[in-house]
Motif scaffolding. Structure first.
Motif, mmCIF file in Angstrom:
data_model
loop_
_atom_site.group_PDB
_atom_site.id
_atom_site.type_symbol
_atom_site.label_atom_id
_atom_site.label_comp_id
_atom_site.label_asym_id
_atom_site.label_seq_id
_atom_site.Cartn_x
_atom_site.Cartn_y
_atom_site.Cartn_z
ATOM 1 N N LEU A 164 0.830 -1.213 0.000
ATOM 2 C CA LEU A 164 0.000 0.000 0.000
ATOM 3 C C LEU A 164 0.862 1.259 0.000
ATOM 4 O O LEU A 164 0.563 2.225 -0.705
ATOM 5 C CB LEU A 164 -0.950 0.000 1.201
ATOM 6 C CG LEU A 164 -2.066 -1.036 1.161
ATOM 7 C CD1 LEU A 164 -2.865 -1.015 2.454
ATOM 8 C CD2 LEU A 164 -2.976 -0.809 -0.033
ATOM 9 N N TRP A 184 -6.236 3.980 4.351
ATOM 10 C CA TRP A 184 -6.426 2.526 4.377
ATOM 11 C C TRP A 184 -5.261 1.854 5.117
ATOM 12 O O TRP A 184 -5.458 0.990 5.975
ATOM 13 C CB TRP A 184 -6.546 2.028 2.946
ATOM 14 C CG TRP A 184 -6.782 0.560 2.758
ATOM 15 C CD1 TRP A 184 -7.148 -0.370 3.706
ATOM 16 C CD2 TRP A 184 -6.673 -0.161 1.529
ATOM 17 N NE1 TRP A 184 -7.273 -1.609 3.131
ATOM 18 C CE2 TRP A 184 -6.982 -1.507 1.802
ATOM 19 C CE3 TRP A 184 -6.355 0.210 0.239
ATOM 20 C CZ2 TRP A 184 -6.975 -2.483 0.821
ATOM 21 C CZ3 TRP A 184 -6.350 -0.762 -0.746
ATOM 22 C CH2 TRP A 184 -6.660 -2.091 -0.453
ATOM 23 N N GLU A 185 -4.044 2.267 4.795
ATOM 24 C CA GLU A 185 -2.857 1.681 5.421
ATOM 25 C C GLU A 185 -2.831 1.981 6.920
ATOM 26 O O GLU A 185 -2.498 1.114 7.728
ATOM 27 C CB GLU A 185 -1.593 2.207 4.732
ATOM 28 C CG GLU A 185 -0.316 1.500 5.131
ATOM 29 C CD GLU A 185 0.362 2.107 6.328
ATOM 30 O OE1 GLU A 185 1.052 1.378 7.059
ATOM 31 O OE2 GLU A 185 0.202 3.324 6.545
ATOM 32 N N ILE A 203 -5.361 5.923 0.048
ATOM 33 C CA ILE A 203 -4.611 4.697 0.316
ATOM 34 C C ILE A 203 -3.880 4.817 1.650
ATOM 35 O O ILE A 203 -3.787 3.850 2.415
ATOM 36 C CB ILE A 203 -3.634 4.383 -0.837
ATOM 37 C CG1 ILE A 203 -4.393 4.124 -2.127
ATOM 38 C CG2 ILE A 203 -2.760 3.174 -0.493
ATOM 39 C CD1 ILE A 203 -3.501 4.038 -3.362
#
Length: 129
Positions: free
Chosen positions: A61, A111-112, A108
């Motif tokens: 990611l 998300w990580e 992203i």
């Protein structure tokens, strides 16, 4: 609608700082993975393997975060070049793509970070109970 050549330049400092933060995260996680791999080679504990798999996803990611961030910076510079040659509409569209890439990079990143928080909660679960 008009876009001045200075507007895309505003992203330089923000994007540079974001890319530096992403690189620091990558290096930290890579160091942790190396340590866990060494421990796994000695003990072959399945929970370590699961943790390494989680960290590998996070590294992937981060690579995509960096890619989108670099693309954002590239498109900002390209938009400035196009605006320099007085191609207003093309410059606006390219700058819009640059903003979209930055937004993808940040998404992203979120998300990580979510994966990281979940992993820490699992790791600390023993202390809470």
């Amino acid at each position: 609608m008009t876009l001045s050549i200075e507007t895309p330049a505003l992203l330089f400092s923000a994007t540079s700082l974001i890319l530096l933060a992403y690189t620091n995260r990558f290096l930290t996680i890579a160091q942790i993975v190396r340590g866990l791999k060494k421990t796994y080679d000695e003990k072959e504990n399945k929970s370590i393997l699961i943790e390494i798999k989680n960290l590998n996803l996070r590294l992937t990611l981060i690579r995509y975060m960096q890619l989108a961030g670099v693309l954002s910076l590239f498109l900002s510079v390209f938009a400035m070049l196009v605006l320099f040659f007085e191609q207003q509409l093309t410059g606006i569209y390219i700058f819009g793509l640059s903003l979209l890439c930055l937004l993808i990079s940040l998404g992203i990143s979120f998300w990580e970070i979510s994966i990281s928080v979940k992993a820490l909660r699992v790791h600390l679960k023993d202390l809470v109970e």
